[in-house]
Design a protein around this motif. Structure first.
Motif, short mmCIF file in Angstrom:
data_model
loop_
_atom_site.label_atom_id
_atom_site.label_comp_id
_atom_site.label_asym_id
_atom_site.label_seq_id
_atom_site.Cartn_x
_atom_site.Cartn_y
_atom_site.Cartn_z
N UNK A 274 0.89 -1.42 -0.01
CA UNK A 274 -0.09 0.05 -0.46
C UNK A 274 0.94 0.93 0.21
N UNK A 275 0.49 1.96 -1.18
CA UNK A 275 1.30 3.24 -1.36
C UNK A 275 0.46 4.58 -0.82
N UNK A 276 0.28 5.47 0.59
CA UNK A 276 -0.72 6.64 -0.07
C UNK A 276 -0.03 7.88 0.56
N UNK A 277 -0.08 8.84 -0.18
CA UNK A 277 -0.02 10.65 0.34
C UNK A 277 -0.60 10.54 1.74
N UNK A 278 -0.74 11.19 2.80
CA UNK A 278 -1.18 11.85 4.32
C UNK A 278 -1.20 12.58 4.48
N UNK A 279 -2.15 13.69 4.76
CA UNK A 279 -2.17 14.96 5.41
C UNK A 279 -1.77 14.75 6.77
N UNK A 280 -0.77 15.08 7.70
CA UNK A 280 -0.76 14.88 8.95
C UNK A 280 -0.48 15.83 9.91
N UNK A 281 -0.78 16.92 9.98
CA UNK A 281 -1.38 18.16 10.97
C UNK A 281 -1.14 19.50 9.27
N UNK A 282 -0.47 20.35 8.75
CA UNK A 282 0.20 20.29 8.40
C UNK A 282 0.75 20.51 6.65
N UNK A 283 1.42 19.18 6.80
CA UNK A 283 2.22 18.59 5.75
C UNK A 283 1.79 16.94 4.92
N UNK A 284 2.08 16.93 4.16
CA UNK A 284 1.51 15.89 3.84
C UNK A 284 2.95 14.95 3.76
N UNK A 285 2.45 13.54 4.31
CA UNK A 285 3.95 12.30 3.76
C UNK A 285 3.20 11.09 3.36
N UNK A 286 4.30 11.00 2.76
CA UNK A 286 4.08 9.48 1.67
C UNK A 286 4.71 7.83 3.02
N UNK A 287 3.89 7.48 3.06
CA UNK A 287 3.38 6.16 3.49
C UNK A 287 3.52 4.82 2.97
N UNK A 288 4.50 3.89 3.10
CA UNK A 288 4.85 3.41 1.55
C UNK A 288 3.99 1.61 2.95
N UNK A 289 2.73 1.12 3.10
CA UNK A 289 2.68 -0.32 4.44
C UNK A 289 2.45 -1.08 3.16
#
Length: 151
Positions: free
Chosen positions: A55-70
């Motif tokens: 799974x690859x997702x881009x999520x917003x945490x707070x004010x920033x976007x992070x790429x999650x590779x799960x």
């Protein structure tokens, strides 16, 4: 071709391209997905492409976007995301986490432990008293106290 134009074509083809990664982050992603880092497009082969990511997702945490590779098949890396109200709080949380990870590593390398808080000294004291070596223990303690008072 500019990188923006190249990214535009990637997006149209349904391919995610990450730009401006630190070398350490790039190595972690390669390790987690089974990819091989190549430096020129003509070096790229099908075997080099990392396909072990579930799974690859881009999520917003707070004010920033992070790429999650799960959900990787055989993950060889991970990232822990820390957040804090201030930089000082965040630095303290980071130090505490670093200490905890070092303790976990040390336990895996050598599973012998000594309890803290004076428990080791109390145990040695108890063992000396039980084996009737207490006179030596008290003489040693008295000698150390006497030396400390002289200095």
């Amino acid at each position: 071709m500019s990188t923006d134009l190249a990214q535009h074509y990637f997006v149209r083809a349904g391919v995610t391209a990450l730009r401006r990664l630190r070398k350490t982050d790039n190595n972690r992603i390669a390790r987690a997905t089974g990819a091989v880092i190549v430096h020129r497009p003509d070096e790229l082969t099908e075997e080099n492409v990392g396909t072990k990511c579930g799974l690859f997702e881009i999520r917003k945490v707070g004010d920033e976007y992070f790429s999650f590779i799960e959900e990787c098949e055989n993950p060889g890396a991970c990232t822990i995301l820390l957040r804090g109200a201030t930089k000082d709080v965040l630095k303290e949380v980071e130090r505490n986490l670093q200490d905890a990870m070092h303790v976990a590593r040390n336990i895996l390398l050598d599973n012998r432990l000594l309890p803290g808080g004076g428990a080791t000294g109390m145990s040695v004291s108890h063992a000396l008293i039980e084996t009737e070596s207490w006179s030596f223990f008290f003489f040693f303690f008295f000698f150390c106290a006497l030396q400390k008072s002289k200095s």
